[in-house]
Design a protein around this motif. Structure first.
Motif, PDB file in Angstrom:
ATOM      1  N   GLY A 119       4.152 -18.963 -10.755  1.00  0.00           N
ATOM      2  CA  GLY A 119       3.358 -18.882 -12.241  1.00  0.00           C
ATOM      3  C   GLY A 119       3.917 -19.494 -13.358  1.00  0.00           C
ATOM      4  O   GLY A 119       5.211 -19.616 -13.294  1.00  0.00           O
ATOM      5  N   GLN A 120       3.247 -19.555 -14.229  1.00  0.00           N
ATOM      6  CA  GLN A 120       3.842 -20.066 -15.712  1.00  0.00           C
ATOM      7  C   GLN A 120       4.399 -18.957 -16.151  1.00  0.00           C
ATOM      8  O   GLN A 120       4.169 -17.832 -15.990  1.00  0.00           O
ATOM      9  CB  GLN A 120       2.674 -20.566 -16.656  1.00  0.00           C
ATOM     10  CG  GLN A 120       2.087 -22.004 -16.054  1.00  0.00           C
ATOM     11  CD  GLN A 120       0.977 -22.253 -16.898  1.00  0.00           C
ATOM     12  OE1 GLN A 120       0.388 -21.234 -17.428  1.00  0.00           O
ATOM     13  NE2 GLN A 120       0.636 -23.547 -17.514  1.00  0.00           N
ATOM     14  N   ILE A 261      -8.440  -3.572  -8.966  1.00  0.00           N
ATOM     15  CA  ILE A 261      -8.832  -5.387  -8.932  1.00  0.00           C
ATOM     16  C   ILE A 261      -7.818  -5.777  -7.870  1.00  0.00           C
ATOM     17  O   ILE A 261      -6.513  -5.686  -7.982  1.00  0.00           O
ATOM     18  CB  ILE A 261      -8.947  -5.708 -10.060  1.00  0.00           C
ATOM     19  CG1 ILE A 261      -9.830  -5.142 -11.139  1.00  0.00           C
ATOM     20  CG2 ILE A 261      -8.899  -7.444 -10.187  1.00  0.00           C
ATOM     21  CD1 ILE A 261      -9.517  -5.785 -12.473  1.00  0.00           C
ATOM     22  N   LEU A 262      -8.213  -6.301  -7.107  1.00  0.00           N
ATOM     23  CA  LEU A 262      -7.424  -6.974  -5.688  1.00  0.00           C
ATOM     24  C   LEU A 262      -6.898  -8.354  -6.198  1.00  0.00           C
ATOM     25  O   LEU A 262      -7.472  -8.963  -6.839  1.00  0.00           O
ATOM     26  CB  LEU A 262      -8.400  -6.861  -4.398  1.00  0.00           C
ATOM     27  CG  LEU A 262      -8.835  -5.384  -4.199  1.00  0.00           C
ATOM     28  CD1 LEU A 262      -9.533  -5.407  -2.809  1.00  0.00           C
ATOM     29  CD2 LEU A 262      -7.776  -4.339  -4.066  1.00  0.00           C
ATOM     30  N   PRO A 298      -1.766  -5.790  -5.847  1.00  0.00           N
ATOM     31  CA  PRO A 298      -1.140  -6.922  -5.070  1.00  0.00           C
ATOM     32  C   PRO A 298      -1.576  -6.622  -3.606  1.00  0.00           C
ATOM     33  O   PRO A 298      -0.874  -6.591  -2.649  1.00  0.00           O
ATOM     34  CB  PRO A 298       0.189  -6.901  -5.324  1.00  0.00           C
ATOM     35  CG  PRO A 298       0.589  -5.526  -5.240  1.00  0.00           C
ATOM     36  CD  PRO A 298      -0.462  -4.810  -6.160  1.00  0.00           C
ATOM     37  N   LEU A 299      -2.998  -6.404  -3.379  1.00  0.00           N
ATOM     38  CA  LEU A 299      -3.313  -6.500  -1.835  1.00  0.00           C
ATOM     39  C   LEU A 299      -4.544  -7.141  -1.793  1.00  0.00           C
ATOM     40  O   LEU A 299      -5.424  -7.502  -2.781  1.00  0.00           O
ATOM     41  CB  LEU A 299      -4.041  -4.873  -1.543  1.00  0.00           C
ATOM     42  CG  LEU A 299      -2.766  -3.808  -1.945  1.00  0.00           C
ATOM     43  CD1 LEU A 299      -3.414  -2.155  -1.887  1.00  0.00           C
ATOM     44  CD2 LEU A 299      -1.688  -3.787  -0.806  1.00  0.00           C
ATOM     45  N   TRP A 300      -4.879  -7.649  -0.447  1.00  0.00           N
ATOM     46  CA  TRP A 300      -5.848  -8.597  -0.332  1.00  0.00           C
ATOM     47  C   TRP A 300      -6.962  -8.039   0.515  1.00  0.00           C
ATOM     48  O   TRP A 300      -8.133  -8.299   0.471  1.00  0.00           O
ATOM     49  CB  TRP A 300      -5.134  -9.960   0.419  1.00  0.00           C
ATOM     50  CG  TRP A 300      -4.210 -10.743  -0.649  1.00  0.00           C
ATOM     51  CD1 TRP A 300      -3.064 -10.293  -0.666  1.00  0.00           C
ATOM     52  CD2 TRP A 300      -4.684 -11.746  -1.057  1.00  0.00           C
ATOM     53  NE1 TRP A 300      -2.647 -11.112  -1.579  1.00  0.00           N
ATOM     54  CE2 TRP A 300      -3.415 -12.043  -1.914  1.00  0.00           C
ATOM     55  CE3 TRP A 300      -5.730 -12.569  -1.247  1.00  0.00           C
ATOM     56  CZ2 TRP A 300      -3.458 -13.211  -2.644  1.00  0.00           C
ATOM     57  CZ3 TRP A 300      -5.587 -13.595  -2.166  1.00  0.00           C
ATOM     58  CH2 TRP A 300      -4.673 -13.978  -2.770  1.00  0.00           C
ATOM     59  N   ASN A 301      -6.557  -7.376   1.524  1.00  0.00           N
ATOM     60  CA  ASN A 301      -7.370  -7.440   2.809  1.00  0.00           C
ATOM     61  C   ASN A 301      -8.321  -5.989   2.696  1.00  0.00           C
ATOM     62  O   ASN A 301      -8.612  -5.514   3.852  1.00  0.00           O
ATOM     63  CB  ASN A 301      -6.799  -7.547   3.877  1.00  0.00           C
ATOM     64  CG  ASN A 301      -6.368  -8.759   4.250  1.00  0.00           C
ATOM     65  OD1 ASN A 301      -6.880  -9.815   3.817  1.00  0.00           O
ATOM     66  ND2 ASN A 301      -5.312  -8.948   4.784  1.00  0.00           N
ATOM     67  N   TYR A 360      -4.747 -13.540  -8.880  1.00  0.00           N
ATOM     68  CA  TYR A 360      -3.388 -13.375  -7.928  1.00  0.00           C
ATOM     69  C   TYR A 360      -2.076 -13.797  -8.864  1.00  0.00           C
ATOM     70  O   TYR A 360      -1.075 -13.389  -8.542  1.00  0.00           O
ATOM     71  CB  TYR A 360      -3.619 -14.224  -6.793  1.00  0.00           C
ATOM     72  CG  TYR A 360      -3.352 -15.807  -6.878  1.00  0.00           C
ATOM     73  CD1 TYR A 360      -2.186 -16.401  -6.815  1.00  0.00           C
ATOM     74  CD2 TYR A 360      -4.288 -16.430  -7.469  1.00  0.00           C
ATOM     75  CE1 TYR A 360      -1.847 -17.867  -7.009  1.00  0.00           C
ATOM     76  CE2 TYR A 360      -4.200 -17.821  -7.566  1.00  0.00           C
ATOM     77  CZ  TYR A 360      -3.022 -18.537  -7.502  1.00  0.00           C
ATOM     78  OH  TYR A 360      -2.650 -19.797  -7.642  1.00  0.00           O
ATOM     79  N   ARG A 361      -2.628 -14.716  -9.872  1.00  0.00           N
ATOM     80  CA  ARG A 361      -1.411 -15.155 -10.650  1.00  0.00           C
ATOM     81  C   ARG A 361      -1.068 -14.180 -11.447  1.00  0.00           C
ATOM     82  O   ARG A 361       0.070 -13.913 -11.741  1.00  0.00           O
ATOM     83  CB  ARG A 361      -1.977 -16.498 -11.421  1.00  0.00           C
ATOM     84  CG  ARG A 361      -1.974 -17.827 -10.491  1.00  0.00           C
ATOM     85  CD  ARG A 361      -2.178 -19.052 -11.300  1.00  0.00           C
ATOM     86  NE  ARG A 361      -1.311 -19.153 -12.393  1.00  0.00           N
ATOM     87  CZ  ARG A 361      -1.772 -19.478 -13.487  1.00  0.00           C
ATOM     88  NH1 ARG A 361      -3.021 -19.830 -13.856  1.00  0.00           N
ATOM     89  NH2 ARG A 361      -0.895 -19.875 -14.734  1.00  0.00           N
TER      90      ARG A 361
END
Lengths: 374, 1233
Positions: A119-120, A261-262, A298-301, A360-361
């Motif tokens: 990322g930036q 917040i995922l 940092p979780l997605w599923n 995600y960033r």
């Protein structure tokens, strides 16, 4: 991923860790922010008492503590987030301190893949605090404590930063409230999120608007919310959850809080949020989520994980004294709803406003990649 | 102030810094889980794959407990190892867990508590829990409340944690529940009564004082006892002091609450939120497991805070699968909802698991079906097996195609062969291998328990015959026998087989006949309060019927229920007395021992008395030489131990005599009855009046017994002996009285008058009463007051322990004496009568009564026609209004004859004497009937009385003054004689009185008589005229019981009497009304009562009536209660009956509640209402029964009435009201007073 034996962590802090673990297990600490605060405090104690002679040892200690805390209550995501954040800060401090000249993090080869990955560079990245270059000597056989002695003040500062951020999160989230709420708007909210509460109150200083609060069964936290808002002079209506859809056509904005917040932009929020968000989607009413950055996970599923909704006891739905029913009725009483990213329009955080797609960033910036799995 | 308070706060803080201690009773002290608990203690049984001990630790840790003592008895080494290896003993947990191994002789929780005490480990308030607790309750909050209470009241020793649930709840044990009576405000536990499921307990008895002391009371039968107690330091010492406390609830709590000595309070903490339950039996094991899986215990759920430290994944439908991919689930297996599968378990294809808990490392083979099954670790279930509602232990191998039916328990390590078939509720365990390695370990831990098991196992093994079919080939199992054990009766009621069945997994107990119906009942009734009230109303009728059918005065109902307990108790008493005899204890010590024994066993006082009398009688050696030697022997024993009879908790000489009689009738000591009685008499244990009172009871005559039995004959023989004795008394009296006449100066006038009256009566009697004479002749034996003359004063003493009642007592005694005289005179010459009155006069120690009498007597002298009784009564009235009183007297005279048992027929004779009454024989009869009817009816139905009263009230406005004047209602018929007379001579009462009722009536009458006496006494006092009622010596002087009904009539009559004809009409009306009222329902009565309360009549009238009514009501209730415990026997009791026949009781409760609510403002009214309702519901008066309590109560009554008429409240004071609640129907009643 060197695991450090628990025994190496100082016994004094060990006790506090265990205390927090059992508190988390027993749900004596609930709420994202409270859990995060407790975690920071424990980590500060751990770090202050830890004995290490290089950065890896320190990280391992913190990770092992973090793992214990997360295992104790995997559904309280802010615990893990806080640990990650602390790790992140510590690494930064270490890097700036040890290699003032060559910051490893900034030494990036400019490739597309790296750009996407990292990322930036953030504008607000904590400026290196150590004006005076500390001479760090890792693994000094003569004086194994020299490293920690030299680094600890900086570390404590870093942890203090995290703590400060947590303590000011409400103010920071709501500082732009007046930009989001306009006069004579009708706002719908649900549950009792302190972030949302302060956000609305802040806006009330500049605007006059109306809030409709859904009572949010079965916890009925909405009652508290309505009371608090009306006490602050905001015109407030308390409605049953069942009428959310019916009144949605008149609502200008839905403002809700989040539990976590995922990374995909979805979130866990109090039960009923999905109902409100879906109704808002039907009416194309914007859904605004107020949350501190410590809730970025940092979780997605997780939406595949039924248990992540954290089912509570059925007593608030069905009284235990209903003997004949208790035996024949299975009651599900989830704490949280999973609200997908497509239902959310914007996250208002203490670090600016972001669409779900960029969460995600933010996560990538906030935490080190190695820490996603503690 | 501020500094002080702050310092106080600091103190508080330091207080709270004290280490919070907890004691876990890790042993269950019972065998409900056998054979699963063969080889390991119950607290190590897994529930949802964590041991019970872990659950308990977690529950305590949640409460911030810092120091835990684990009391272990069986397999202590295993427990210690488990604690050592658990996460709890890690230093970081901040828990200090100390296993304490108690001796093998610890058989009850009480023993364990004593052990705790002797070890001195408890330093402050502590939490006492059972080792099978599953809870998410914040106990620290309870502890805080407890400490707060302690700060203000040091007597608060315990707080029990109870959880609200419905009456029907899977987690609530039907076999072992309890009724809690709580103060609604303070949630103090006022009464505790354990309830067994079989035989299903339907009546709970609540001491009456509770309703007096607490304005709002909750009677709750919807609470789960969580087994969590916050105790003060002194609790273990209380156990130490009371060696017989076994069970913490049934013995300790009940004992503390019912103890007059301890004065300790126990509170309840009713959980509104949170979950707490015990795994006390297999059924609750099932229920608690399901509660955990359904997340009621949140956050103590498998996926969150599993006490065993396992982690599970929570899947849709409350399925919990161990995390970590160690569970292998076949693609085609079905895992139903509410299932937990432990780590390392394999579930093969097509297996179906439903609502089950599978341990770790189990193997569920193909096509297995598990429903509601609890499988412990390491078990293998063979292909195609079907298991339902069972618990399968560790490392069990179940062969292919086996079938295990519901309720089975399969012990650890059992191997079942192929196609094993276990029927419902089979229990199998591993055959003991001789010298087996594992076994030797266990033997190392071996304790008595195990030895017991061994012997049990041997027994079991002896039974093994063709079980190989059941357990399959190659099995190592033995099948335990089913059904009740031979020694089932030896167990505590809770532990008996049928009751245990209610606690058994999978047992729906559909065959436990009646009980099931009850359950069904309360299933349906619990729906609404309205329903429950109506059902209670219906029950009320059934209760009435039940009471009519019961014949044995000595609490037959209870005997049925508690026969076993009683025999056990009798045995205990016998033992302790033998010890006392042998070791020469002091009487006081022996009495204390008996008292504790009684408290522990919760037995009626009468039972104690029976046991004591029995022991004393049996102690007397039979001398062959007889005569003097025998007498000396008896005197010796009685002198040494006789006092014990009165020290066991109540003085009731009448009962004593009766008990003695019945015991003698059954034993070889029959010939000694007379001598023993004489010896008792000599030692002042029994007074003359007592003997008289006893003599006229139905029980004394053996009327309640079946004719022809030896018992009945013997009883009658004893009665005859008593009759002789009374004869002697009379003779002595006659001689002594003459002497005594001169003694009391104040009374001189009175005796003369009495004599005159007596003469006149005699004349009347001779004229009209042929029968009366006969009766007198019969009774003649009874009236032996002679002996009493010297001792009469003594009687009052005994009676008048409360000084206040002395006056009453005097009056009572006078009354009784007078009555006796009245009986006697007809036959005997005027002299005898004279003597009788003389005795009566001297008897009253307090001069007031006699003086009044004398005055009265003077005034009444003129009345020739009146009987002595009437004369006396009239006298009292005379003071105020001479002429009217005379008339009244006449009228009274009429009723009095009726009342006089001997001459039921006599009354007519008397009627002529009374001009007003006289008109027609029929009228006389009516009157008689009415009066008798009142008595009898009163006995039968208080309602009648009430109605009478009402009627009276109606005419009343003018009568109020008269009533006051006429304080002594027509003396109630002497109880004993009255009965026969009533039966024979009372056709009129007959309509009301059924044959069965008559018997009851007789008993009732006795009670009533007593009551009447008191009432008279009170009345007299109120009127300030001491009226000597004619009441025969039914009751000892001590027990003065007002006779409401009589009063009412009399009072009415007098009013009407002023108008002569009116009296007649009034009397007739009364009779009619009485009959009507008798038929009327309780409701009517209640209404009447209410009306009465509201009635404008002058205070004086209504009060007396009320008093009477209340008293009457009370007394009748007690008999109905039948259960009347020793204390309560006399004391009035409010019975709230649960379902069944006791219904009347229930109605009573309601009535009382309603009445009380209405009358909140006025205590008097409330009491009245209660009394009235009670009376209405239960027609039966008490048997002669208890002396002490009632006497006190009566005395207080009189005093109060005397001092302030308005406060009638006191009547209940000593009495215990029994409120039997319909346990099932009324989960919760709130009584506001």
């Amino acid at each position: 991923m060197s695991t450090v034996d628990i025994a190496t962590t100082p016994s004094g802090s060990q006790r506090s860790v265990e205390t927090l673990v059992s508190k988390l297990r027993r749900r004596q600490v609930v709420g994202s922010r409270d859990a995060a605060l407790e975690t920071v405090l424990v980590l500060r104690q751990v770090v202050s008492k830890a004995r290490f002679s290089n950065i890896d040892q320190l990280v391992a200690i913190i990770r092992s503590v973090g793992r214990r805390l997360v295992d104790a209550q995997p559904k309280e995501h802010s615990v893990g987030n806080t640990v990650r954040k602390v790790l992140h800060h510590i690494r930064e401090e270490y890097n700036t301190a040890s290699k003032g000249t060559a910051a490893s993090s900034s030494k990036v080869t400019y490739t597309i893949s790296n750009f996407v990955l990292q990322g930036q560079p953030r504008k607000q990245t904590v400026a290196p605090k150590s004006e005076a270059i500390i001479t760090l000597k890792e693994n000094d056989p003569d004086d194994p404590d020299s490293f920690s002695r030299a680094l600890k003040p900086v570390l404590m500062e870093a942890i203090q930063d995290v703590l400060d951020e947590l303590e000011t999160v409400y103010d920071n989230v709501s500082k732009n409230a007046k930009d989001h709420i306009h006069s004579d708007e009708i706002i719908l909210t649900i549950g009792h999120s302190r972030t949302v509460e302060s956000f609305l109150k802040q806006a009330a200083h500049y605007r006059s608007y109306t809030v409709i609060v859904a009572e949010t069964g079965p916890s009925y936290k909405g009652h508290e919310m309505a009371q608090s808002l009306s006490a602050a002079g905001i015109s407030t209506f308390l409605v049953p959850d069942s009428s959310i859809y019916a009144i949605m056509s008149r609502v200008n904005k839905v403002i809700i809080g989040a539990h976590a917040i995922l990374a995909n932009g979805g979130m866990f929020a109090i039960t009923g949020s999905l109902l409100a968000a879906t109704a808002a989607r039907v009416h194309s009413t914007p859904v605004v989520v107020c949350a501190g950055q410590f809730k970025f996970t940092p979780l997605w599923n997780l939406y595949h994980d039924f248990g992540a909704l954290d089912f509570a006891d059925p007593s608030s739905v069905l009284g235990f004294e209903e003997g004949s029913l208790v035996d024949n009725v299975d009651v599900l009483n989830p704490y949280y709803d999973y609200v997908g990213p497509e239902l959310v329009d914007v996250f208002i955080t203490n670090d600016g406003d972001h669409p779900p797609s960029s969460v995600y960033r933010l996560i990538k910036e906030s935490y080190d990649d190695d820490d996603h799995e503690l | 102030m501020p500094p002080k308070s702050s310092s106080g706060k600091e103190k508080d803080l330091t207080d709270e810094d004290d280490v919070l201690q907890a004691v876990i009773l890790a042993d269950s002290f019972n065998k409900r889980f056998k054979p699963l608990t063969v080889g390991k203690p119950r607290c190590l049984l897994p529930v949802c794959n964590a041991t019970l001990l872990d659950w308990t630790f977690e529950s305590l840790a949640l409460a911030g407990v810092q120091e835990i003592f684990v009391i272990c008895r069986s397999y202590p080494e295993l427990v210690k190892a488990a604690i050592r290896d658990s996460k709890w003993s890690k230093p970081t947990h901040g828990l200090k867990i100390v296993p304490i191994i108690t001796s093998k002789e610890t058989f009850t929780p009480g023993d364990a508590m004593r052990d705790i005490y002797t070890r001195g480990i408890i330093t402050s308030d502590f939490v006492l829990v059972q080792g099978d607790l599953v809870s998410n309750v914040r106990i620290d909050e309870v502890v805080r409340l407890h400490k707060e209470r302690r700060r203000t009241n040091k007597d608060v020793i315990m707080t029990m944690v109870v959880k609200e649930s419905g009456t029907v709840h899977r987690t609530r044990s039907l076999g072992e529940s309890a009724v809690f009576v709580l103060d609604a405000q303070t949630s103090e536990c006022l009464h505790y009564e354990s309830v067994t499921g079989y035989p299903h307990k339907k009546v709970a008895q609540i001491p009456r004082e509770i309703f007096q002391d607490h304005p709002e009371v909750e009677v709750r039968y919807d609470l789960i006892d969580c087994g969590i107690d916050v105790c003060s330091v002194e609790v273990p010492s209380l156990f130490q002091d009371n060696f017989d406390y076994g069970d913490i609830r049934r013995d300790f709590v009940h004992g503390v609450l019912t103890s007059d000595l301890l004065m300790k309070n126990i509170h309840c903490y009713v959980l509104k939120e949170g979950y707490a339950a015990r795994v006390a039996d297999t059924r609750s094991y099932d229920a608690v497991s399901k509660d955990i899986l359904a997340r009621w215990t949140f956050p103590l759920v498998p996926d969150d805070n599993h006490p065993g430290g396992h982690s599970y994944e929570h899947l849709r439908g409350n399925k919990y699968i161990a995390k970590g991919n160690s569970v292998s689930l076949s693609r085609t297996c079905k895992v139903g909802p509410n299932t937990l599968i432990g780590a390392g378990t394999t579930v093969s294809a097509n297996a179906s698991i439903h609502a089950s808990v599978i341990g770790r490392n189990c193997t569920i083979s193909e096509n297995v079906i598990l429903k509601n099954v609890y499988v412990f670790d390491g078990t293998v279930v063979g292909e195609g097996s079907v298991i339902e509602e069972s618990i399968v232990g560790e490392n069990v191998r179940i062969g292919k195609g086996s079938r295990i039916d519901r309720g089975c328990l399969v012990g650890d390590g059992v191997v079942l062969g192929v196609n094993a078939r276990l029927g419902p509720f089979d229990r199998v365990s591993k055959r003991k291998e001789v010298g087996g390695g594992e076994e030797s370990d266990e033997d190392g831990d071996g304790d008595e328990d195990e030895e017991g098991e061994d012997s049990e196992l041997e027994d079991v093994e002896a039974l093994q015959k063709d079980v190989s079919v059941m357990i399959g080939e190659g099995s190592n199992a033995i099948v335990w026998p089913q059904g009740p054990r031979e020694d089932d009766e030896d167990f505590d009621e809770v532990e008996r087989y049928n009751n245990q069945r209610l606690m058994r997994l999978g047992d729906n107990c559909s065959d436990l006949g009646a009980d099931d119906d009850d359950y069904a009942d309360y299933d349906s009734d619990s729906d609404s309060d309205n329903e429950s009230t109506t059902s209670m109303g219906s029950n009320a009728h059934s209760i009435a019927s039940s009471t009519t059918s019961y014949t044995d005065p000595s609490a037959a109902i209870h005997q049925l229920q508690e026969a076993a307990a009683n025999t056990e108790f009798q045995f205990e008493v016998q033992q302790s007395l033998e010890r006392a005899f042998a070791e020469g204890h002091s009487v006081d010590n022996a009495a204390v021992e008996l008292k504790t024994l009684r408290m522990a066993s919760n037995v009626e006082l009468r039972k104690v008395r029976e046991a004591v009398v029995k022991a004393i009688v049996e102690k007397i050696a039979v001398r062959e030489e007889g005569g003097a030697a025998q007498r000396a022997e008896i005197a010796k024993v009685v002198k040494r131990w006789g006092a014990l009879i009165d020290k066991i908790g109540g003085v009731d000489a009448v009962e004593t005599v009766e008990v003695l009689q019945y015991h003698c009738a059954q034993s070889s000591r029959l010939p000694l009855f007379g001598q023993i009685l004489a010896a008792l008499y000599q030692d002042d244990i029994v007074e003359e009046d007592d003997i008289r009172a006893w003599h006229i009871t139905a029980a004394a005559k053996g009327e309640t017994l079946k004719e022809g039995t030896t018992l009945a004959e013997n009883v009658k023989r004893c009665w005859a002996v008593g009759a002789k004795m009374i004869e002697q008394f009379d003779e002595q009296e006659s001689s002594e009285e003459e002497e005594e006449e001169e003694k009391p100066a104040a009374s001189k006038g009175a005796p003369k008058k009495d004599d005159e009256d007596g003469e006149s009566e005699e004349e009347d009697g001779s004229e009209a009463d042929g029968d009366s004479d006969d009766d007198d002749g019969d009774d003649g034996a009874a009236p032996l007051k002679a002996a009493a003359s010297g001792q009469t004063p003594a009687a009052p003493k005994t009676v008048a322990k409360a000084k206040e009642p002395s006056e009453e007592d005097d009056s009572d005694s006078d009354d009784s004496e007078d009555e006796d005289n009245g009986h006697d005179p007809p036959v005997s010459a005027s002299t005898s009568k004279a003597s009788a009155p003389a005795t009566a006069i001297p008897a009253p120690p307090s001069a007031t009564a006699p003086a009044k009498k004398s005055e009265e007597g003077e005034s009444s002298e003129e009345e020739s026609g009146d009987e002595e009784e009437s004369g006396e009564e009239d006298e009292s009235g005379d003071e105020e209004e001479g002429s009217e009183e005379e008339e009244e007297e006449e009228t009274r005279a009429v009723p009095t004859p009726v009342k006089q048992p001997p001459a039921a027929t006599v009354p007519p004779a008397a009627t002529p004497a009374a001009p007003v009454v006289a008109p027609t024989a029929a009228a006389a009869q009516r009157e008689d009937t009415s009066s008798e009817g009142e008595d009898e009816e009163d006995d039968d139905d208080d309602d009648e009385e009430d109605s009478d009263e009402d009627e009276e009230d109606e005419p009343g406005p003018g009568s109020t003054t008269k009533d006051s004047k006429q304080p002594p209602p027509p003396p109630p018929p002497p109880p004993g004689p009255a009965v026969p007379s009533s039966s024979t001579a009372k056709p009129p009462p007959a309509p009301k009185a059924e044959s069965s009722e008559e018997e009851e009536e007789s008993e009732d009458e006795d009670d009533e008589d007593e009551e009447e006496k008191t009432g008279e006494g009170t009345k007299t006092q109120t009127a300030t005229t001491a009226s000597v009622p004619v009441v025969p010596a039914v009751s000892t002087s001590a027990t003065a019981q007002p006779a409401v009904p009589v009063e009412a009539k009399t009072s009415l009559d007098p009013v009407t009497e002023s108008e002569s004809e009116e009296d007649e009409s009034g009397s007739g009306e009364e009779g009619d009304e009485e009959e009507e009222s008798g038929s009327d329902d309780d409701e009517d009565e209640e209404e009447d009562e209410e009306e009465e309360d509201s009635k404008p009549t002058s205070a004086s009238q209504p009060q007396p009536r009320d008093v009477n009514a209340s008293k009457e009501t009370i007394t009748p209730v007690a008999p109905a209660a039948a259960a009347a415990k020793s204390k309560t026997s006399r004391t009035p009791s409010v019975i709230v009956s649960s379902s069944e026949p006791s219904g009347s009781g229930s109605s009573d409760v309601y009535a009382t509640t309603s009445g009380s609510e209405e009358d909140d403002a006025e205590d008097d009214d409330d009491e009245k209402a209660e009394g009235a309702t009670l009376s209405a519901s239960q027609p039966k008066p008490d048997t002669l029964g208890s002396s002490v309590g009632s006497s006190r109560g009566s005395s207080t009554y009189t005093n109060e009435t005397f001092t302030s008429r308005h406060t009638e409240d006191t009547k209940d004071t000593d009495g215990k009201s029994k409120v039997s609640s319909i346990l099932d129907d009324i989960p919760r009643t709130t009584v506001k007073g």
